[in-house]
Design a protein around this motif. Sequence first.
Motif, PDB file in Angstrom:
ATOM      1  N   GLY A  88      15.059   2.772  -5.519  1.00  0.00           N
ATOM      2  CA  GLY A  88      15.463   2.063  -4.309  1.00  0.00           C
ATOM      3  C   GLY A  88      14.323   1.611  -3.425  1.00  0.00           C
ATOM      4  O   GLY A  88      14.491   0.767  -2.565  1.00  0.00           O
ATOM      5  N   SER A  89      13.154   2.185  -3.630  1.00  0.00           N
ATOM      6  CA  SER A  89      11.981   1.797  -2.843  1.00  0.00           C
ATOM      7  C   SER A  89      10.728   2.059  -3.665  1.00  0.00           C
ATOM      8  O   SER A  89      10.772   2.761  -4.675  1.00  0.00           O
ATOM      9  N   PHE A  90       9.617   1.493  -3.203  1.00  0.00           N
ATOM     10  CA  PHE A  90       8.358   1.652  -3.924  1.00  0.00           C
ATOM     11  C   PHE A  90       7.191   1.397  -2.987  1.00  0.00           C
ATOM     12  O   PHE A  90       7.374   0.954  -1.846  1.00  0.00           O
ATOM     13  N   TYR A  91       5.996   1.674  -3.489  1.00  0.00           N
ATOM     14  CA  TYR A  91       4.749   1.512  -2.734  1.00  0.00           C
ATOM     15  C   TYR A  91       3.807   0.614  -3.513  1.00  0.00           C
ATOM     16  O   TYR A  91       3.742   0.706  -4.740  1.00  0.00           O
ATOM     17  N   LEU A  92       3.091  -0.248  -2.815  1.00  0.00           N
ATOM     18  CA  LEU A  92       2.093  -1.119  -3.435  1.00  0.00           C
ATOM     19  C   LEU A  92       0.739  -0.427  -3.375  1.00  0.00           C
ATOM     20  O   LEU A  92       0.385   0.167  -2.350  1.00  0.00           O
ATOM     21  N   TRP A  93      -0.026  -0.544  -4.441  1.00  0.00           N
ATOM     22  CA  TRP A  93      -1.285   0.176  -4.597  1.00  0.00           C
ATOM     23  C   TRP A  93      -2.420  -0.793  -4.887  1.00  0.00           C
ATOM     24  O   TRP A  93      -2.291  -1.694  -5.716  1.00  0.00           O
ATOM     25  N   GLU A  94      -3.524  -0.593  -4.203  1.00  0.00           N
ATOM     26  CA  GLU A  94      -4.770  -1.284  -4.537  1.00  0.00           C
ATOM     27  C   GLU A  94      -5.914  -0.348  -4.159  1.00  0.00           C
ATOM     28  O   GLU A  94      -6.594  -0.533  -3.156  1.00  0.00           O
ATOM     29  N   GLY A  95      -6.065   0.710  -4.964  1.00  0.00           N
ATOM     30  CA  GLY A  95      -7.056   1.731  -4.674  1.00  0.00           C
ATOM     31  C   GLY A  95      -6.592   2.705  -3.605  1.00  0.00           C
ATOM     32  O   GLY A  95      -7.196   3.737  -3.374  1.00  0.00           O
ATOM     33  N   ARG A  96      -5.516   2.349  -2.939  1.00  0.00           N
ATOM     34  CA  ARG A  96      -4.858   3.141  -1.902  1.00  0.00           C
ATOM     35  C   ARG A  96      -3.493   2.469  -1.684  1.00  0.00           C
ATOM     36  O   ARG A  96      -3.247   1.355  -2.154  1.00  0.00           O
ATOM     37  N   PHE A  97      -2.622   3.120  -0.969  1.00  0.00           N
ATOM     38  CA  PHE A  97      -1.323   2.513  -0.680  1.00  0.00           C
ATOM     39  C   PHE A  97      -1.490   1.478   0.416  1.00  0.00           C
ATOM     40  O   PHE A  97      -2.030   1.778   1.488  1.00  0.00           O
ATOM     41  N   ILE A  98      -1.057   0.239   0.144  1.00  0.00           N
ATOM     42  CA  ILE A  98      -1.289  -0.873   1.050  1.00  0.00           C
ATOM     43  C   ILE A  98      -0.005  -1.489   1.592  1.00  0.00           C
ATOM     44  O   ILE A  98      -0.047  -2.403   2.398  1.00  0.00           O
ATOM     45  N   GLY A  99       1.131  -0.996   1.116  1.00  0.00           N
ATOM     46  CA  GLY A  99       2.405  -1.527   1.568  1.00  0.00           C
ATOM     47  C   GLY A  99       3.540  -0.802   0.890  1.00  0.00           C
ATOM     48  O   GLY A  99       3.333   0.093   0.064  1.00  0.00           O
ATOM     49  N   GLU A 100       4.743  -1.189   1.271  1.00  0.00           N
ATOM     50  CA  GLU A 100       5.939  -0.570   0.683  1.00  0.00           C
ATOM     51  C   GLU A 100       7.041  -1.590   0.562  1.00  0.00           C
ATOM     52  O   GLU A 100       7.041  -2.608   1.266  1.00  0.00           O
ATOM     53  N   GLY A 101       7.960  -1.318  -0.337  1.00  0.00           N
ATOM     54  CA  GLY A 101       9.064  -2.229  -0.568  1.00  0.00           C
ATOM     55  C   GLY A 101      10.382  -1.503  -0.657  1.00  0.00           C
ATOM     56  O   GLY A 101      10.437  -0.338  -1.052  1.00  0.00           O
TER      57      GLY A 101
END
Length: 105
Positions: A88-101
């Motif tokens: 139902g939700s997730f996190y965006l990663w680019e060497g660290r968490f940079i956002g969520e959905g």
Amino acid sequence: MSRAEFQRIAPPQLTAEVRMYETAEGGLESAAQPGWTCPVMTETTKPLVGWDALPLLRDAPLHPGETRELGFVFLSGDAAVRALREAGSFYLWEGRFIGEGRVID
């Protein structure tokens, strides 16, 4: 065809409301441009398990602090879509968490 070109025409496998973190919150230093990719993960704890995602930015950059409804295409296809819909939700990663959905479709 480049990723930037592909993401302009690709149909989404999943749609989510995405909130990018502000730079001061650990978000990106500058806007993500069309064709940008990142892994997405359902958990923030290790071991990190994720799926390679292409956010369908179309022709508009995605800025730190911005919230926007986006389509996504996944390298892992249906396996990623099933896992993310279930979570139902997730996190965006680019060497660290940079956002969520939050999955909306």
